[in-house]
Design a protein around this motif. Structure first.
Motif, PDB file in Angstrom:
ATOM      1  N   ASP A 227       2.917 -25.329  19.345  1.00 31.29           N
ATOM      2  CA  ASP A 227       4.113 -25.684  20.094  1.00 31.29           C
ATOM      3  C   ASP A 227       5.400 -25.305  19.361  1.00 31.29           C
ATOM      4  OD1 ASP A 227       2.514 -26.714  22.072  1.00 31.29           O
ATOM      5  OD2 ASP A 227       2.628 -28.788  21.351  1.00 31.29           O
ATOM      6  N   GLN A 228       5.307 -25.042  18.070  1.00 30.58           N
ATOM      7  CA  GLN A 228       6.489 -24.698  17.291  1.00 30.58           C
ATOM      8  C   GLN A 228       6.937 -23.256  17.506  1.00 30.58           C
ATOM      9  OE1 GLN A 228       4.810 -25.742  13.422  1.00 30.58           O
ATOM     10  NE2 GLN A 228       6.184 -27.504  13.308  1.00 30.58           N
ATOM     11  N   PHE A 229       6.066 -22.395  18.032  1.00 30.51           N
ATOM     12  CA  PHE A 229       6.454 -20.984  18.161  1.00 30.51           C
ATOM     13  C   PHE A 229       5.978 -20.325  19.458  1.00 30.51           C
ATOM     14  CE2 PHE A 229       2.366 -21.128  16.091  1.00 30.51           C
ATOM     15  CZ  PHE A 229       1.663 -20.026  16.540  1.00 30.51           C
ATOM     16  N   ILE A 230       5.237 -21.036  20.287  1.00 28.01           N
ATOM     17  CA  ILE A 230       4.776 -20.473  21.553  1.00 28.01           C
ATOM     18  C   ILE A 230       5.517 -21.147  22.705  1.00 28.01           C
ATOM     19  CG2 ILE A 230       2.836 -20.120  23.108  1.00 28.01           C
ATOM     20  CD1 ILE A 230       2.764 -18.424  20.569  1.00 28.01           C
ATOM     21  N   GLU A 231       6.146 -20.327  23.537  1.00 31.01           N
ATOM     22  CA  GLU A 231       6.867 -20.816  24.710  1.00 31.01           C
ATOM     23  C   GLU A 231       6.286 -20.132  25.944  1.00 31.01           C
ATOM     24  OE1 GLU A 231      11.415 -20.771  26.576  1.00 31.01           O
ATOM     25  OE2 GLU A 231      11.060 -20.243  24.488  1.00 31.01           O
TER      26      GLU A 231
END
Length: 450
Positions: A227-231
């Protein structure tokens, strides 16, 4: 998923699916990823495909068998394409993750599909919006590159139409950029159309990844959770439409821009990009002081010193941008806008690329799947050899794309099928802005070469 407006969906039926592995196997090895590759983790797969008019006398079984055998061969050259994405946690005090491709011959997915009642002309949709069913001609709709940990890095779908076929490819962007994709597609076609398919290629891919001076793979990402780098971005309803620009119309644009500036430095593509920037900005009816941006995907291979080979299998591109106010773009002429774009391209040198690399290495980031507000982003390239991909069925009728990496203001550039300097632009805009663009006098003057 891109939602096309006001069009019925056609049902695409999946008839079969198989996994194709390289015909020549070797000991598995690890393919490290460069910063350009890793920046793509949150974007979607490249989705490009070719439309062919195939005579009824050619059995679909023959086509599938030929595609299967030639894909086995080409995957033996482009080994990372048949691999899998691996994400490892770093357990030392710094933490984080590393990402690489394991060339373990997971293989590529090959689907056979059919859509009833659809002809080549329906896909072309001349003068109309791109039909919504076109996105169903591609596998892995909605998948981001990070999903390559579980999905194949290449998935191909051959869809039977009433009077032709559509060959759609979903190609994980971590494997390569548009240059790498079309190199792969052309190599596959070269083998497929050969009377005696074999392992020799005119231009074998360069598999070793580029890393800046003094750096060593693997590159550590400072993330501990997806969740910190995938949108996962889903755009609002968009209209998608193809516009054809003749070589004569583009030449006139180029001459107009250069005459206005009193120079000869503006290229054909820069002049066309400036025209689109101006016309879309005007269609958006923005306040005069609103900042507007025009970004182009700039290929780095030839700009680096020493340059990377054209056959480099990986990503090697950055976005170059020009910005101004809406009032400036509309009132100061096409030459001024083209000059802004020309300057941004001219600044993209080996020194500038390495400065960007150094900055990224100090603070790694992943590209967001949508650009800033009021941006016109132009990707792909009319220089790619798209219509040279002859699989033995003749020249393609058209190039089309899936739903991946589209948003309000996204433009993809393709060579015109008739050559002679012509260019096709696939334009994605919100419905009201597309309607305004279609009524724009400057835009219509260029499209209809008046």
């Amino acid at each position: 998923m891109v939602q096309s407006c006001g069009q019925p969906r056609r049902r695409v039926r999946i008839l079969s699916e198989r996994v194709i592995r390289p015909s020549v196997t070797e000991y598995p090895r690890r393919c490290e990823l460069s910063l350009w590759d890793l920046s793509m983790l949150s974007l979607r797969y490249i989705q490009k495909g070719l439309l062919f008019s195939v005579p009824y006398s050619t059995p679909i079984e023959t086509i599938v068998d030929r595609l299967t055998s030639s894909l086995q061969i080409v995957l033996s050259h482009f080994r990372p394409v048949a691999g899998r994405l691996v994400v490892d946690s770093v357990d030392d005090d710094g933490g984080g993750i590393t990402v690489y491709i394991a060339c373990d011959d997971r293989g590529a997915a090959l689907r056979l599909a059919a859509v009833d009642g659809v002809q080549v002309a329906d896909v072309l949709a001349a003068s109309d919006d791109v039909p919504s069913f076109v996105r169903d001609l591609f596998p892995y709709d909605g998948a981001v590159n990070y999903d390559g940990v579980s999905l194949h890095l290449l998935a191909v779908q051959l869809t039977k139409l009433e009077d032709g076929v559509f060959l759609g490819c979903s190609f994980n962007h971590l494997v390569g950029d548009g240059t790498a994709f079309w190199n792969f597609f052309n190599a596959w076609a070269e083998i497929s159309r050969s009377p005696t398919p074999h392992l020799q290629l005119c231009s074998a891919p360069v598999l070793e990844r580029w890393f800046p001076d003094g750096s060593r793979p693997p590159i550590r990402f400072p993330f501990t959770d997806e969740d910190q780098f995938i949108e996962r971005f889903s755009p609002p309803p968009l209209r998608e439409k193809f516009f054809h620009f003749t070589g004569a119309a583009i030449a006139r644009l180029k001459a107009e821009a250069n005459e206005e500036l009193g120079t000869g430095k503006i290229s054909s593509f820069q002049a066309l990009s400036a025209c689109m920037w101006r016309c879309i900005t005007r269609a958006r009816r923005l306040p005069k002081d609103e900042t507007v941006v025009c970004s182009l995907a700039a290929e780095n291979r030839k700009r680096l010193r020493p340059p990377l080979p054209e056959t480099y299998l990986g990503n090697s591109l950055n976005a170059v941008s020009a910005s101004a106010t809406a009032g400036e773009i509309i009132t100061r002429g096409i030459g001024w806008a083209a000059g802004m774009i020309n300057e941004s391209v001219a600044r993209h040198t080996d020194v500038a690329i390495r400065e960007t690399v150094e900055k990224w290495m100090k603070a790694p980031v992943v590209y967001r799947p949508v650009m800033e507000r009021f941006c016109v982003f132009i990707g792909s390239s009319p220089r790619f050899n798209m219509y040279g991909c002859d699989f033995g069925w003749g020249k393609a009728v058209a190039v089309r794309s899936g739903s991946a990496n589209k948003f309000d203001g996204k433009i993809s550039a393709y060579p015109g099928r008739d050559g002679n300097g012509s260019i096709d632009l696939e334009v994605c805009l919100s419905p009201e802005i597309m309607t305004a663009l279609e009524s724009d006098a400057e835009f219509n003057r260029v499209v209809f070469n008046k």
